[in-house]
Scaffold this motif. Structure first.
Motif, short mmCIF file in Angstrom:
data_model
loop_
_atom_site.label_atom_id
_atom_site.label_comp_id
_atom_site.label_asym_id
_atom_site.label_seq_id
_atom_site.Cartn_x
_atom_site.Cartn_y
_atom_site.Cartn_z
N VAL A 7 -4.92 6.51 -0.93
CA VAL A 7 -3.61 6.77 -1.52
C VAL A 7 -3.03 5.45 -2.03
O VAL A 7 -2.80 4.52 -1.24
CB VAL A 7 -2.64 7.40 -0.49
CG1 VAL A 7 -1.33 7.80 -1.19
CG2 VAL A 7 -3.26 8.59 0.20
N SER A 30 -8.71 11.12 -3.69
CA SER A 30 -7.62 10.18 -3.97
C SER A 30 -6.31 10.90 -4.26
O SER A 30 -6.30 12.02 -4.76
CB SER A 30 -7.99 9.32 -5.18
OG SER A 30 -9.15 8.58 -4.93
N ALA A 31 -5.23 10.19 -3.96
CA ALA A 31 -3.88 10.66 -4.29
C ALA A 31 -3.08 9.46 -4.79
O ALA A 31 -3.29 8.34 -4.31
CB ALA A 31 -3.21 11.28 -3.07
N SER A 32 -2.17 9.70 -5.72
CA SER A 32 -1.39 8.60 -6.29
C SER A 32 -0.04 8.39 -5.60
O SER A 32 0.68 7.45 -5.91
CB SER A 32 -1.18 8.82 -7.79
OG SER A 32 -0.50 10.04 -8.00
N ASN A 33 0.29 9.27 -4.64
CA ASN A 33 1.54 9.10 -3.89
C ASN A 33 1.48 9.90 -2.59
O ASN A 33 0.55 10.68 -2.37
CB ASN A 33 2.75 9.51 -4.75
CG ASN A 33 2.67 10.96 -5.18
OD1 ASN A 33 2.56 11.87 -4.37
ND2 ASN A 33 2.73 11.19 -6.49
N ASP A 36 1.42 13.91 -2.87
CA ASP A 36 0.09 14.43 -3.20
C ASP A 36 -0.85 14.33 -2.01
O ASP A 36 -1.66 15.22 -1.75
CB ASP A 36 -0.52 13.67 -4.39
CG ASP A 36 0.16 14.01 -5.71
OD1 ASP A 36 0.94 14.98 -5.76
OD2 ASP A 36 -0.11 13.29 -6.70
N ALA A 37 -0.74 13.22 -1.28
CA ALA A 37 -1.60 13.01 -0.11
C ALA A 37 -1.34 14.09 0.95
O ALA A 37 -2.28 14.66 1.51
CB ALA A 37 -1.36 11.62 0.48
N PHE A 51 -4.17 3.81 2.97
CA PHE A 51 -2.87 4.01 2.34
C PHE A 51 -2.25 2.68 1.91
O PHE A 51 -2.18 1.74 2.69
CB PHE A 51 -1.88 4.67 3.31
CG PHE A 51 -2.29 6.02 3.84
CD1 PHE A 51 -3.31 6.76 3.26
CD2 PHE A 51 -1.64 6.54 4.95
CE1 PHE A 51 -3.67 8.00 3.76
CE2 PHE A 51 -1.99 7.79 5.46
CZ PHE A 51 -3.02 8.52 4.86
#
Length: 119
Positions: A7, A30-33, A36-37, A51
Motif C-alpha cells: 500500500v 497493491s492498493a494506492s490508499n 482500497d487496502a 504500508f
C-alpha cells in the motif's frame, strides 16, 4: 511463498515492490490508499502487509491498527515502508502493531531479506 499486500500512494513504489517481490516468487496485490487496502482485506487474507506511512486520507499507522482489528487482517505481519526514520515515528508504528520498518529509498536486498525473515 507469501501473499503480500503493498500500500503506497506513489505508483512507482508499488511497481518496484511488485517487481522485487514477484521475482522472489511472492503473490503481490497493491492498493494506492488505506481505503482500497481495507476493501481488499475484506475479501482476501494476506500474510504480509507493506504500508507507506504518509498517505492522504489514512496514514499507514492508522491502516495498521484497522487491519489488525479486522477479521481477515488480524494475523497479518505488517512492515512500514517510509521516508520517516525518527524513533518517535517508529515507536508509533510498533504501538500500532507493525513488526518491521524499512526506510525509503530501500535496497532491494534489504526488502528481500526482511520478507524472508517474516515468512
Amino acid at each position: 511463498m507469501a501473499k503480500i499486500l503493498t500500500v503506497d500512494d506513489a505508483p512507482v513504489v508499488l511497481k518496484i515492490l511488485n517487481l522485487v517481490l514477484t521475482t522472489e516468487g511472492h503473490e503481490v496485490s497493491s492498493a494506492s490508499n488505506g481505503i482500497d487496502a481495507l476493501a481488499k482485506i475484506e475479501n482476501e487474507v494476506f500474510d504480509i502487509g507493506i504500508f507507506d506511512v504518509n498517505m492522504p486520507g489514512m496514514t499507514g499507522i492508522e491502516l495498521t491498527k484497522k487491519v489488525l482489528e479486522s477479521m481477515n487482517g488480524k494475523n497479518m505481519k505488517i512492515v512500514m515502508l517510509t521516508t520517516e526514520s525518527s524513533e518517535e515515528m517508529k515507536k508509533k508504528g510498533q504501538e500500532a502493531g507493525a513488526i518491521g520498518w524499512l526506510t525509503k529509498p530501500f535496497a532491494n536486498e534489504s526488502l528481500v531479506k526482511l520478507i524472508q525473515k517474516l515468512t
